[in-house]
Design a protein around this motif. Structure first.
Motif, PDB file in Angstrom:
ATOM      1  N   GLY A 626     -39.566  52.314 -59.798  1.00  0.00           N
ATOM      2  CA  GLY A 626     -39.147  51.999 -58.812  1.00  0.00           C
ATOM      3  C   GLY A 626     -37.206  51.451 -59.037  1.00  0.00           C
ATOM      4  O   GLY A 626     -36.911  52.192 -57.900  1.00  0.00           O
ATOM      5  N   ALA A 627     -37.586  50.267 -59.668  1.00  0.00           N
ATOM      6  CA  ALA A 627     -37.193  49.357 -59.054  1.00  0.00           C
ATOM      7  C   ALA A 627     -35.851  49.794 -60.389  1.00  0.00           C
ATOM      8  O   ALA A 627     -34.398  49.653 -59.808  1.00  0.00           O
ATOM      9  N   VAL A 630     -33.895  52.398 -58.030  1.00  0.00           N
ATOM     10  CA  VAL A 630     -32.886  51.924 -57.091  1.00  0.00           C
ATOM     11  C   VAL A 630     -31.700  51.341 -57.660  1.00  0.00           C
ATOM     12  O   VAL A 630     -30.520  51.852 -57.486  1.00  0.00           O
ATOM     13  N   VAL A 631     -31.336  50.372 -58.715  1.00  0.00           N
ATOM     14  CA  VAL A 631     -30.670  50.005 -59.412  1.00  0.00           C
ATOM     15  C   VAL A 631     -29.806  51.005 -59.812  1.00  0.00           C
ATOM     16  O   VAL A 631     -28.325  51.243 -59.486  1.00  0.00           O
ATOM     17  N   TYR A 633     -29.328  53.698 -58.658  1.00  0.00           N
ATOM     18  CA  TYR A 633     -29.093  54.786 -57.889  1.00  0.00           C
ATOM     19  C   TYR A 633     -27.675  53.945 -56.935  1.00  0.00           C
ATOM     20  O   TYR A 633     -26.690  53.978 -56.483  1.00  0.00           O
TER      21      TYR A 633
ATOM     22  N   PHE B 167     -38.432  40.032 -59.983  1.00  0.00           N
ATOM     23  CA  PHE B 167     -37.211  40.576 -59.457  1.00  0.00           C
ATOM     24  C   PHE B 167     -36.354  40.057 -58.724  1.00  0.00           C
ATOM     25  O   PHE B 167     -35.588  39.961 -58.661  1.00  0.00           O
ATOM     26  N   VAL B 201     -24.061  44.245 -57.309  1.00  0.00           N
ATOM     27  CA  VAL B 201     -24.608  45.388 -56.728  1.00  0.00           C
ATOM     28  C   VAL B 201     -26.466  45.002 -57.512  1.00  0.00           C
ATOM     29  O   VAL B 201     -27.157  45.570 -56.923  1.00  0.00           O
ATOM     30  N   VAL B 202     -25.962  45.059 -59.329  1.00  0.00           N
ATOM     31  CA  VAL B 202     -27.282  45.256 -59.401  1.00  0.00           C
ATOM     32  C   VAL B 202     -28.446  44.553 -58.828  1.00  0.00           C
ATOM     33  O   VAL B 202     -29.255  44.392 -58.710  1.00  0.00           O
ATOM     34  N   ALA B 205     -29.696  45.498 -55.901  1.00  0.00           N
ATOM     35  CA  ALA B 205     -30.624  46.119 -55.749  1.00  0.00           C
ATOM     36  C   ALA B 205     -31.643  45.675 -56.552  1.00  0.00           C
ATOM     37  O   ALA B 205     -32.668  45.844 -55.705  1.00  0.00           O
ATOM     38  N   LEU B 206     -32.132  44.760 -57.352  1.00  0.00           N
ATOM     39  CA  LEU B 206     -33.174  44.136 -57.482  1.00  0.00           C
ATOM     40  C   LEU B 206     -34.063  43.436 -56.249  1.00  0.00           C
ATOM     41  O   LEU B 206     -34.974  42.940 -55.906  1.00  0.00           O
ATOM     42  N   VAL B 209     -35.743  45.165 -54.199  1.00  0.00           N
ATOM     43  CA  VAL B 209     -37.105  45.789 -54.644  1.00  0.00           C
ATOM     44  C   VAL B 209     -37.978  44.113 -54.477  1.00  0.00           C
ATOM     45  O   VAL B 209     -39.266  44.912 -54.000  1.00  0.00           O
ATOM     46  N   PRO B 219     -41.328  52.724 -53.330  1.00  0.00           N
ATOM     47  CA  PRO B 219     -42.310  52.768 -54.419  1.00  0.00           C
ATOM     48  C   PRO B 219     -42.868  51.474 -54.788  1.00  0.00           C
ATOM     49  O   PRO B 219     -43.738  51.325 -55.701  1.00  0.00           O
ATOM     50  N   PHE B 220     -42.665  51.075 -54.160  1.00  0.00           N
ATOM     51  CA  PHE B 220     -43.160  49.153 -54.202  1.00  0.00           C
ATOM     52  C   PHE B 220     -44.498  49.289 -53.564  1.00  0.00           C
ATOM     53  O   PHE B 220     -45.019  47.416 -53.174  1.00  0.00           O
ATOM     54  N   ALA B 269     -29.510  53.734 -50.097  1.00  0.00           N
ATOM     55  CA  ALA B 269     -30.348  53.342 -50.600  1.00  0.00           C
ATOM     56  C   ALA B 269     -31.815  53.361 -49.240  1.00  0.00           C
ATOM     57  O   ALA B 269     -32.623  54.002 -49.843  1.00  0.00           O
TER      58      ALA B 269
END
Lengths: 644, 477
Positions: A626-627, A630-631, A633, B167, B201-202, B205-206, B209, B219-220, B269
């Motif tokens: 999933g991570a 997401v990244v 995306y 994360f 951006v990364v 995203a993390l 998560v 999905p977490f 997202a």
């Protein structure tokens, strides 16, 4: 002051909640006492508000409890307003309603579901108060629907007998048809005026351009359609006679103080709209007159003591509706008032008679005859003196014998008809004669002559909780006429003056001696005729003397075959269409689709459950995937040219 | 001294916890309800303090801490949830033999972490607060030791929680690398001028998560059913309401305040996660036969609805989220209260065990029914108003497909929520269950009844809370 205005509604509501929550532990007597006290307190408040309204500069007391619905242009507040008309209705609802509550304590004694009964009864009163206190059409509709619900619950109260349950259902469905018209009317009001508050709507209606008068006609006819449901007019009156399936106090409540008066009230309330729709007025007058005539005709030949009264109610409501249609609003409201007095009295007295007739069954357990069938009665005068005296007063008031209440109010409507519409006058005049006849027939059959069954000869007077309301109501039925005496009398036209702030000044005529005299003579003659006919009715198995009329008797006895007609013309085709839709269309097509979707959803759920292995390592893996997604995306949206 | 005022509610929780930890030593084993009472007082005091501070705004501690309407709203909400959880815990924990002093102390520590999230103005404070709320929860999940399911729950929660924290902290590091800033407003300021947007951006995203894990967004979400089912029910109730609220405020802080200008990157997202979460939560709940597990999936589904508000953004979206959190909390607490009360002693978690509850325990059946209707979103309950606000906010910004998915999945949820009501009201109770006429007036019953009543009152008269929430949201800094 603001909060206080809600109290008349909240009190019966509180009574209901207390009884619903703790009633099982309190015992039947306490439950009845709580319910009655709640309504009595509401009555006291109604008196208070009546005085307040009289003293207020604009003859109204209002309270606004914030917005209820605010969507785009539609703004409906929790707004209540008591004006002269509402205050009058509140007195009827809580006053007569209170007496009916008191009476019910005795009447429902021993019934295992007394708690439920009083819960419904209180809710009924609260709903009806909401209806008359609302300051906009939508809130009125809330009360309107709640009243419909309560009637359904109470008519079908003894639901273990399928016939009662069916009567409740019939009342509900028939009322629903009227409600559809009413809702459409309200929607059209909103579409036309952009508002639902009485004040705004009526102000705008006054200034409506002449070319949009057609809309007003449609609106008023739709509103009237709603009234034909609640106030039992053609073509929807069929539910009311069946409504007597409920316990007798319920019949009294429905027929006198609540429910059926709702339609009349709503029409009088909307009189501004009516005045701009002359065509609709004519329709209303005619429908009322025809209903009065038809129902009066049916009442002539019925045997069931309550059925006679039920049809009589429909007939008298026809008088009121005709009065509204003729523009005699004060007359209509006046008749509503007096009718509430004497019809509540008649129903409660009839309940007392039925109770008396059941005395034998209750004491010995023998059950040999229908306690509601007038053929089994006779001679109850000697056994039940209070009931007899009060019933006769109520009956004579209904028949329009002076100086009782019914005479004055009926005369006002007849006089209005004489001024404007001969057709209506003839119909109502004949109905008045019918009324006197069936009243004479009923009184003679029940109370005079010799007992025609064992139950009748062993009848006994009922308890004081039942007879006291009878006496109070009888006094009202005698004196009610004083409320609006014709011009020339002392304190003339009080009700007219009182309602002036709501419906404006109406010309107040002196008593037309020729007209009034004619109808009194007619009524007395009809009663005398009835007595002379039924003197010879001495055995329960004997045929009705009216059967000599042949086909006419059949038509009356079978209620114009209206139920059969509806069944053949409306219900059967409707069922056929519905069963087509249900079997072929719904079960075949829609259900297949729906069940398919359901099965698919279930399958998905089962699949999903299999992912849930219970192992931390697999959970971690899914989190990681999933991570990554997401990244990816995030980067995808970034490199697709979307820059912050 | 003035700066302390800015963190007064979290401070009350933390100091209360420390003091209680020592006081508890003097309280004998059989009188632990005294500890519970004191913890409830602390929790109530913090909530009250937040309400009294309403309208306060400012920042301090060199920009590590700030306070605004949302922070105070979160303080008040978790404080109230704390009091109500304690109200449920007394009887339940006693029956399960876990009425221990440390239970309440740990809860206070966790509450202080939750409250601190609202006040955080710096990524480090956020991370600190999240760990502060999580670590006591790991212990609480396993407090029913030596029960296997409780231990399993704690272990899973801890392992996966540590994974998610990794994360989160890694994402924070990347954001720091890209902007050279740790304070939320600082990041927001340098966002435009940042030269390494991909790195940023990364990092974002993390962080999503890591925080998505805390609020149980798919999905977490994988840990949620197992952990919720195994943990003592009062802990589950606490986790599903208070933790979720805190997690969403953290998302709001990081993405709404710090990364607000990056919205057109992260909002799609969020919308996608919202859709996925609604579907997985509702579909997962559909075939559960265990009530507690069903409520866990329901909790996931509601995270999806809440994410919709963040995806929509703006005052109306955020306002929907902040209104929905107490609405959901009330319904959820009512459900867990009824669940723990319905059976004396050993709880039976299967839905079929609640057959005929309307006859055996009519009061609790009513509470449960109200909870189910509010979770389903039927008027006049708070759940309806909340869902309406969330869906409306999505439609307003053109996320119509997302709102449609929300409505459709709500329809699906009707199946499993109403099934509970059907079971309670239309099925015969199992043989040999005693009929209880009325409920004895117990603390447990009062707590459950208040939660159910709140679900209805907020549904009929939502305006005061909506107004307060709107005021709070517009004061975000």
């Amino acid at each position: 002051m603001q909060m206080l205005i809600l109290l008349p509604i909240l009190l019966p509501l509180a009574g209901m909640l207390i009884n619903a929550a703790f009633g099982a532990r309190l015992g039947h007597r306490t439950v009845g006492a709580i319910a009655t006290t709640a309504v009595a307190a509401a009555f006291a408040l109604s008196v208070y508000f009546f005085a307040q309204v009289a003293g207020a500069p604009d003859h109204a007391v209002s309270g606004n409890f914030g917005p209820w619905i605010n969507v785009a242009e539609l703004e409906v507040p929790y707004g209540f307003r008591i004006d002269a008309l509402s205050a009058t209705m509140m007195l009827i609802i809580t006053g007569i309603g209170g007496l009916i509550h008191l009476y019910s304590i005795g009447y429902m004694k021993g019934d295992p579901r007394t708690q439920r009964f009083f819960v419904y009864l209180n809710l009924f009163v609260a709903s009806m108060l909401t209806l008359v206190m609302a300051d906009n059409f939508l809130l009125l509709f809330v009360g309107w629907e709640l009243v419909g619900l309560c009637s359904y619950l109470l008519i079908g109260f003894w639901f273990s007998n399928i016939k009662n349950a069916e009567a409740g259902r019939k009342a509900f469905v028939v009322n629903r048809i009227g409600d559809v018209a009413f809702v459409l009317g309200v929607l059209l009001i909103f579409a036309t005026f952009g508002a639902l508050g009485f004040k705004e709507v009526f102000e705008k209606a006054e200034h409506l351009k002449p070319e949009s008068a057609g809309v007003l006609t449609v609106i008023t006819l739709l509103l009237f359609g709603g009234a034909t449901g609640k106030s039992a007019q053609l073509p929807l009156y069929v539910w009311l006679p069946d409504a007597m399936a409920g316990p007798t106090p319920v019949s009294a409540l429905i027929h006198a103080a609540t429910m059926v008066t709702a339609g009349i009230y709503m029409l009088i309330r909307s009189h501004v709209l009516l005045e701009h729709a002359p065509v609709a007025m004519q329709v209303i007058a005619l429908v009322g007159a025809v209903t009065a005539f038809m129902a009066g005709f049916v009442a002539l030949t019925q045997w069931d003591i309550k059925k006679v009264l039920a049809y009589s109610t429909v007939s008298q409501l026809g008088f009121m509706v005709a009065g509204v249609g003729l523009g005699a609003l004060v007359g209509a409201q006046f008749h509503l008032l007096t009718h509430a007095f004497f019809k509540a009295l008649l129903f409660l007295a009839a309940g007392s008679v039925i109770h008396g007739m059941e005395h034998l069954t209750l004491t010995t357990g023998r059950h040999d005859s229908d306690p509601q069938d007038m053929r089994n009665m006779g001679g109850l005068r000697a056994k039940m003196p209070i009931t007899t005296a009060t019933f006769i007063i109520g009956g004579l008031a209904l028949a329009g014998i002076p100086p009782l209440a019914g005479f004055w109010s009926k005369d006002e409507i007849l006089a209005a008809a004489a001024r404007t519409s001969p057709a209506v006058l003839v119909l109502l005049g004949v109905t008045a004669a019918f009324t006197a006849f069936y009243v004479g027939r009923q009184i003679y059959l029940v109370f005079f002559g010799a007992p025609r069954s064992e139950a009748a000869s062993h009848a006994a007077e009922t308890a004081p909780t039942m007879t006291v309301p009878l006496i109070v109501l009888a006094a009202l039925a005698v004196l009610g006429g004083l409320l609006n005496l014709p011009a020339g009398f002392p304190a003339e036209g009080w009700l007219g003056h009182w309602l002036e702030s709501v419906i404006g000044k109406e010309p107040h005529a002196p008593l037309d001696l020729a007209l009034a005299g004619f109808f009194v003579v007619l009524a007395v003659a009809a009663i005398a005729f009835a007595v002379s006919l039924y003197r010879r009715f001495v055995k329960a198995t004997q045929a009705d003397p009216l059967e000599r009329l042949g086909a006419l008797h059949g038509l009356s006895f079978n209620k114009w075959h209206l139920d059969g007609l509806y069944r053949a013309v409306l219900i059967k085709p409707f069922y056929a269409g519905a069963s087509f839709l249900a079997r072929i269309f719904d079960q075949g097509g829609i259900d297949g689709l729906v069940n398919g979707v359901g099965a698919l959803t279930r399958e998905l759920s089962v699949t999903l459950r299999e992912l849930q292995t219970g192992f931390v390592r697999s959970y971690g893996l899914i989190t990681l995937l999933g991570a990554v997604a997401v990244v990816a995306y995030f980067l995808f949206t970034l490199f697709n040219g979307i820059r912050p | 001294m003035n700066e302390l005022l800015l963190v007064l509610p979290p401070l009350i929780f933390a100091l209360g916890g420390v003091v209680l930890l020592m006081v508890d030593l003097a309280i004998p084993r059989e009188r632990k309800s005294l500890t519970a009472g004191m913890a409830a007082v602390v929790s109530a005091a913090a909530a009250l303090c937040a309400i009294l501070q309403w309208g306060l705004a400012g920042s301090g501690f060199q920009g590590m801490i700030s306070v605004d309407g949302v922070a105070l709203a979160l303080d008040a909400l978790v404080g109230v949830i704390g009091v109500m959880t304690i109200g449920l815990s007394l009887r339940y924990n006693a029956l399960r033999g876990i009425l221990r002093g440390e239970f309440f102390v740990l809860m206070l520590f966790s509450l202080s972490g939750m409250a601190l999230i609202g006040h955080a103005a710096n990524l480090l404070t956020i991370f600190l607060a999240i760990e502060l709320l999580s670590i006591p929860l790991y212990v609480l999940s396993g407090i029913a030791r030596p029960r296997l399911d409780s231990e399993e729950s704690a272990m899973k929660y801890f392992l996966l929680g540590a994974f998610a924290s990794g994360f989160l902290v890694f994402g924070m590091a990347l954001v720091y690398g890209a902007t050279g800033q740790l304070s939320l407003t600082g990041i927001a300021r340098t966002l435009i001028t940042s030269t390494s947007v991909p790195l940023l951006v990364v990092g974002a995203a993390l962080m999503l998560v890591g925080l998505g894990f805390k609020v149980a967004a798919a999905p977490f979400h994988m840990w949620t059913p197992d952990v919720y089912q195994g943990a003592p029910t009062t802990v589950t109730a606490f986790m599903s309401t208070a933790t979720k609220a805190a997690g969403f405020v953290a998302l709001l802080r990081v993405f709404g305040v710090a990364l607000g200008d990056l919205a057109n990157v992260w909002q799609p997202a969020f919308a996608a996660l919202s859709a996925l979460t609604m579907m997985i939560g509702n579909l997962g709940a559909l075939t559960q036969i265990n009530l507690k597990r069903m409520l866990a999936y329901s909790s996931i589904a509601h995270a999806g609805y809440l994410l919709m508000g963040l995806a929509a953004g703006g005052v109306s979206g955020v306002r929907g989220v902040v209104f929905y959190l107490p609405a959901y909390a009330a319904a959820s607490l009512a459900a867990f209260a009824a669940m723990t009360a319905a059976h004396n002693g050993e709880e039976d978690q299967s839905i079929s065990a609640y057959a005929g509850l309307s006859r055996t325990r009519p009061g609790w059946a009513l509470v449960m029914a109200v909870a189910m209707l509010s979770l389903l979103g039927i008027p006049p309950t708070a759940g309806f108003v909340g869902k309406y606000m969330l869906f409306q906010s999505a439609i307003d910004v053109g996320l119509v497909p997302l709102a449609v998915i929300g409505v459709l999945t709500s329809v699906v949820s009707g199946y499993y929520y109403l099934r509970v009501i059907v079971t309670m009201y239309f099925e015969a109770p199992p043989e040999g269950v005693a009929v209880t006429k009325g409920n004895r007036l117990s603390l447990h019953w009062v707590t459950g009844a208040i939660a159910a009543a709140a679900s209805i009152v907020l549904g009929i008269l939502p305006a005061p809370l909506i107004n307060a929430v709107t005021a709070g949201v517009t004061s975000i800094r």
